[in-house]
Design a protein around this motif. Structure first.
Motif, PDB file in Angstrom:
ATOM      1  N   ALA A 226     -34.702  16.953 -54.206  1.00 35.39           N
ATOM      2  CA  ALA A 226     -36.094  17.424 -54.237  1.00 35.39           C
ATOM      3  C   ALA A 226     -36.281  18.420 -53.089  1.00 35.39           C
ATOM      4  N   GLY A 227     -37.475  19.014 -53.032  1.00 39.05           N
ATOM      5  CA  GLY A 227     -37.803  19.906 -51.912  1.00 39.05           C
ATOM      6  C   GLY A 227     -37.214  21.304 -52.008  1.00 39.05           C
ATOM      7  N   GLU A 228     -36.533  21.623 -53.145  1.00 34.35           N
ATOM      8  CA  GLU A 228     -35.896  22.956 -53.235  1.00 34.35           C
ATOM      9  C   GLU A 228     -36.950  24.045 -53.128  1.00 34.35           C
ATOM     10  N   GLU A 229     -38.023  23.899 -53.922  1.00 40.89           N
ATOM     11  CA  GLU A 229     -39.058  24.947 -53.956  1.00 40.89           C
ATOM     12  C   GLU A 229     -39.803  25.043 -52.617  1.00 40.89           C
ATOM     13  N   GLN A 230     -39.859  23.929 -51.895  1.00 43.40           N
ATOM     14  CA  GLN A 230     -40.579  23.922 -50.619  1.00 43.40           C
ATOM     15  C   GLN A 230     -39.737  24.555 -49.500  1.00 43.40           C
ATOM     16  N   GLY A 231     -38.435  24.683 -49.708  1.00 43.70           N
ATOM     17  CA  GLY A 231     -37.583  25.270 -48.670  1.00 43.70           C
ATOM     18  C   GLY A 231     -36.216  24.614 -48.568  1.00 43.70           C
ATOM     19  N   LEU A 232     -35.634  24.248 -49.699  1.00 41.91           N
ATOM     20  CA  LEU A 232     -34.285  23.642 -49.756  1.00 41.91           C
ATOM     21  C   LEU A 232     -34.185  22.376 -48.908  1.00 41.91           C
ATOM     22  N   ASN A 233     -35.316  21.694 -48.727  1.00 43.28           N
ATOM     23  CA  ASN A 233     -35.348  20.564 -47.786  1.00 43.28           C
ATOM     24  C   ASN A 233     -34.393  19.433 -48.169  1.00 43.28           C
ATOM     25  N   GLY A 234     -34.381  19.080 -49.455  1.00 38.99           N
ATOM     26  CA  GLY A 234     -33.555  17.943 -49.880  1.00 38.99           C
ATOM     27  C   GLY A 234     -32.074  18.218 -49.699  1.00 38.99           C
ATOM     28  N   SER A 235     -31.625  19.389 -50.182  1.00 36.99           N
ATOM     29  CA  SER A 235     -30.193  19.704 -50.088  1.00 36.99           C
ATOM     30  C   SER A 235     -29.765  19.875 -48.637  1.00 36.99           C
ATOM     31  N   LYS A 236     -30.672  20.417 -47.826  1.00 39.45           N
ATOM     32  CA  LYS A 236     -30.355  20.602 -46.394  1.00 39.45           C
ATOM     33  C   LYS A 236     -30.078  19.240 -45.762  1.00 39.45           C
ATOM     34  N   HIS A 237     -30.941  18.274 -46.057  1.00 40.81           N
ATOM     35  CA  HIS A 237     -30.768  16.936 -45.485  1.00 40.81           C
ATOM     36  C   HIS A 237     -29.469  16.304 -45.962  1.00 40.81           C
ATOM     37  N   PHE A 238     -29.187  16.472 -47.263  1.00 40.69           N
ATOM     38  CA  PHE A 238     -27.989  15.848 -47.843  1.00 40.69           C
ATOM     39  C   PHE A 238     -26.720  16.482 -47.267  1.00 40.69           C
ATOM     40  N   ALA A 239     -26.700  17.825 -47.174  1.00 37.49           N
ATOM     41  CA  ALA A 239     -25.511  18.526 -46.660  1.00 37.49           C
ATOM     42  C   ALA A 239     -25.291  18.209 -45.185  1.00 37.49           C
ATOM     43  N   GLU A 240     -26.378  18.087 -44.441  1.00 36.15           N
ATOM     44  CA  GLU A 240     -26.242  17.724 -43.020  1.00 36.15           C
ATOM     45  C   GLU A 240     -25.673  16.316 -42.877  1.00 36.15           C
ATOM     46  N   MET A 241     -26.139  15.413 -43.759  1.00 29.64           N
ATOM     47  CA  MET A 241     -25.615  14.042 -43.750  1.00 29.64           C
ATOM     48  C   MET A 241     -24.101  14.057 -44.034  1.00 29.64           C
ATOM     49  N   HIS A 336     -27.097  25.582 -53.054  1.00 30.21           N
ATOM     50  CA  HIS A 336     -25.692  25.781 -52.651  1.00 30.21           C
ATOM     51  C   HIS A 336     -25.626  26.298 -51.216  1.00 30.21           C
ATOM     52  N   TYR A 337     -26.650  27.078 -50.839  1.00 28.57           N
ATOM     53  CA  TYR A 337     -26.661  27.663 -49.496  1.00 28.57           C
ATOM     54  C   TYR A 337     -26.726  26.580 -48.412  1.00 28.57           C
ATOM     55  N   SER A 338     -27.444  25.485 -48.688  1.00 33.17           N
ATOM     56  CA  SER A 338     -27.501  24.373 -47.720  1.00 33.17           C
ATOM     57  C   SER A 338     -26.097  23.842 -47.440  1.00 33.17           C
ATOM     58  N   PHE A 339     -25.288  23.774 -48.499  1.00 31.98           N
ATOM     59  CA  PHE A 339     -23.904  23.283 -48.331  1.00 31.98           C
ATOM     60  C   PHE A 339     -23.051  24.339 -47.612  1.00 31.98           C
ATOM     61  N   ASN A 340     -23.234  25.613 -47.983  1.00 35.19           N
ATOM     62  CA  ASN A 340     -22.503  26.701 -47.307  1.00 35.19           C
ATOM     63  C   ASN A 340     -22.786  26.690 -45.813  1.00 35.19           C
ATOM     64  N   GLN A 341     -24.044  26.458 -45.449  1.00 34.40           N
ATOM     65  CA  GLN A 341     -24.413  26.469 -44.026  1.00 34.40           C
ATOM     66  C   GLN A 341     -23.678  25.395 -43.225  1.00 34.40           C
ATOM     67  N   GLN A 342     -23.313  24.308 -43.919  1.00 34.93           N
ATOM     68  CA  GLN A 342     -22.568  23.244 -43.233  1.00 34.93           C
ATOM     69  C   GLN A 342     -21.056  23.433 -43.368  1.00 34.93           C
ATOM     70  N   GLY A 343     -20.650  24.571 -43.924  1.00 40.25           N
ATOM     71  CA  GLY A 343     -19.223  24.889 -44.003  1.00 40.25           C
ATOM     72  C   GLY A 343     -18.528  24.371 -45.255  1.00 40.25           C
ATOM     73  N   PHE A 344     -19.306  23.937 -46.260  1.00 39.49           N
ATOM     74  CA  PHE A 344     -18.696  23.415 -47.494  1.00 39.49           C
ATOM     75  C   PHE A 344     -18.606  24.513 -48.566  1.00 39.49           C
ATOM     76  N   ALA A 345     -17.606  24.375 -49.426  1.00 40.08           N
ATOM     77  CA  ALA A 345     -17.484  25.273 -50.577  1.00 40.08           C
ATOM     78  C   ALA A 345     -18.564  24.905 -51.587  1.00 40.08           C
ATOM     79  N   ALA A 346     -19.396  25.875 -51.958  1.00 38.08           N
ATOM     80  CA  ALA A 346     -20.485  25.598 -52.902  1.00 38.08           C
ATOM     81  C   ALA A 346     -20.822  26.872 -53.661  1.00 38.08           C
TER      82      ALA A 346
END
Ligand SMILES: [Zn+2]
Length: 489
Positions: A226-241, A336-346
């Motif tokens: 969730a949170g993609e439209e608000q600012g990729l919030n959900g994926s950012k949290h998941f990728a950081e985890m 996908h960008y949230s994952f890229n920011q953490q260095g993952f292939a996405a």
């Protein structure tokens, strides 16, 4: 040239570039009659077959069967159910009463969770259904502290040595209308991103069923954020985890707007696959090295995109990946960008042609033009979404069936020489290794040289003219992602 006669077959082999292939054949043929004359001094491998075209297919009959189980009708039911929650705005209601009334993001979240649990029951409890919840602080698009929940299912890898390897598929289940802060009016989000959510769910359904027959050594995660439209919030949290917990996440497939919008100019035969060139997570030193080595088109995300192209050639998904060598479309972003920011292939999957009258729009009809606005289910091509789900499921299954990519891959550059010597460490589940290569100006891998089960190979192909990668293969031919060697002096 002592071996000139050995290079003769190259001209009739059907390969495009005679001189480059001749060099490779020279290497392979060097081991046949007359080998003593032309065998490179450093060649450590013996009895190698000739190189193949890298476009050669590999098909796993189980995977082919699994993707046949993808159902356009089931995908239609999923998308229509998601639309029925009226709005899935991340800041919409999630109290018990709204959930009971089937309205708002809370109701959508509970339904997705129940759906994963239903699939798990059908496969004898093979999926672990989980949530990742956190409170997002207020910001421009989030007026007050808001609980955001990612829902996901884990199909744990069957090989204890490889179960820590992870591949994942994701879509965002939140939606929006014209006003990003509106929490009550209709925001059907059938295409954006009911379609991507349906892809993740459908992959979970068919691969969990397949897992009853076929073992996947590595772990597959089916994610909805969730949170993609608000600012990729959900994926950012998941990728950081994932980063903080040190996950060995090899691939993230983000599906966003894969509904195949029915309208003029659509090409239902392809799905775009976006991949970053320079990695978002690259340091200044990394960028300097990339510039020196000419690796601008060899991020791990780009290798993942090429892998998807390979899967697209091997399996009949009904849609072909169209690789776009760019992070995303203009003015747009995605999970996908949230994952890229953490260095993952996405990478990001998106339909060929988007209709912007149907995205992020209130439902309305313009009287003068007759244009119908709004992201309605009637504009979704469910067969197309099913094709995209097949391509995703085949990619996940191929990666999770393959051995881990070889570690510590090196290219020896101690001396000035025209050969290329590569070394690597063995990877779990590997029966053999292959060297892939392409011209520096080619978009995709061109040649592949099987090099046996050792961890060193010398090719009579110049490292100055080509880009090399090493991949692991198992006894059945499943291919890992290739790893680009680091020069070693
Ligand atoms: Zn979206």
């Amino acid at each position: 040239m002592a071996c000139q006669e050995n290079s003769a077959p190259a001209g009739s082999s059907g390969f495009g570039n005679c001189s480059r292939l001749a060099a490779a054949l020279l290497f392979a043929l060097a081991l046949g009659p007359g080998a003593a004359l032309c065998r490179p001094q450093e060649a450590a491998q013996e009895h190698l077959p000739p190189p193949r075209l890298a476009s050669d297919k590999h098909v796993d009959a189980h995977v082919a069967e699994a993707i046949r189980q993808v159902s356009a009708d089931h995908i239609r039911q999923t998308i229509e159910k998601l639309v029925s929650f009226q709005t899935r705005s991340t800041i919409s209601a999630q109290d018990d009463e709204s959930i009971k009334a089937g309205k708002g993001i809370g109701a959508a979240r509970e339904w997705i969770k129940a759906e994963f649990e239903r699939y798990s029951k059908a496969c004898g409890g093979c999926l672990e259904v989980k949530t990742d919840s956190f409170t997002e602080r207020p910001g421009e698009r989030i007026p007050k502290p808001t609980e955001i929940t990612n829902v996901y299912a884990v199909l744990r890898g069957s090989d204890p040595k490889q179960a820590d390897r992870i591949v994942l598929v994701t879509g965002h289940y939140d939606s929006r209308n014209s006003d990003i802060l509106n929490t009550t009016d209709l925001a059907p989000g059938a295409n954006d991103d009911g379609s991507g959510t349906a892809v993740s769910l459908e992959c979970a359904r068919v691969l969990s069923q397949e897992a009853r027959e076929k073992k996947f050594p590595a772990t597959i995660i089916f994610l909805t954020v969730a949170g993609e439209e608000q600012g990729l919030n959900g994926s950012k949290h998941f990728a950081e985890m994932a980063k903080q917990q040190g996950w060995k996440l090899e691939a993230a497939l983000n599906n966003d707007i894969v509904g195949g919008n029915i309208g003029p100019g659509q090409d239902a035969g392809v799905v775009r696959v976006f991949s970053e060139g320079l990695p978002a997570a690259a340091s200044e030193a990394d960028i300097k090295r990339i510039r020196t080595l000419g690796r601008e088109s060899d991020s791990t995300s780009r290798e993942l995109a090429r892998y998807i192209a390979d899967v697209g050639r091997s399996y009949d998904a009904g849609v072909k990946p169209l690789l776009i060598f760019r992070l995303d479309r203009f003015l747009r972003g995605g999970d996908h960008y949230s994952f890229n920011q953490q260095g993952f292939a996405a990478v990001r999957f998106t339909e060929f042609r988007e209709d912007f009258n149907r995205q992020h729009q209130n439902i309305r009809q313009d009287n003068a033009s007759g244009i119908q606005y709004g992201d309605l289910a009637k504009f979704v091509d469910f067969d197309y979404v099913a094709h995209v789900a097949r391509l995703n499921a085949a990619t996940l299954a191929a990666l999770a069936s393959a051995p881990g990519p070889p570690a510590n891959v090196k290219m020896l550059t101690k001396n000035l020489e025209n050969d290329t010597t590569l070394t690597w460490e063995p990877s779990a589940g590997a029966a053999a290794y292959e060297v892939v290569w392409r011209s520096t100006s080619a978009a995709d891998w061109e040649y592949v040289q099987p090099v046996g089960s050792g961890t060193r190979a010398t090719l009579s192909v110049s490292k100055d003219n080509e880009i090399f990668g090493v991949r692991a293969v198992d006894a059945s031919g499943h291919r890992s992602l290739p790893v680009i060697p680091e020069p070693e002096r």
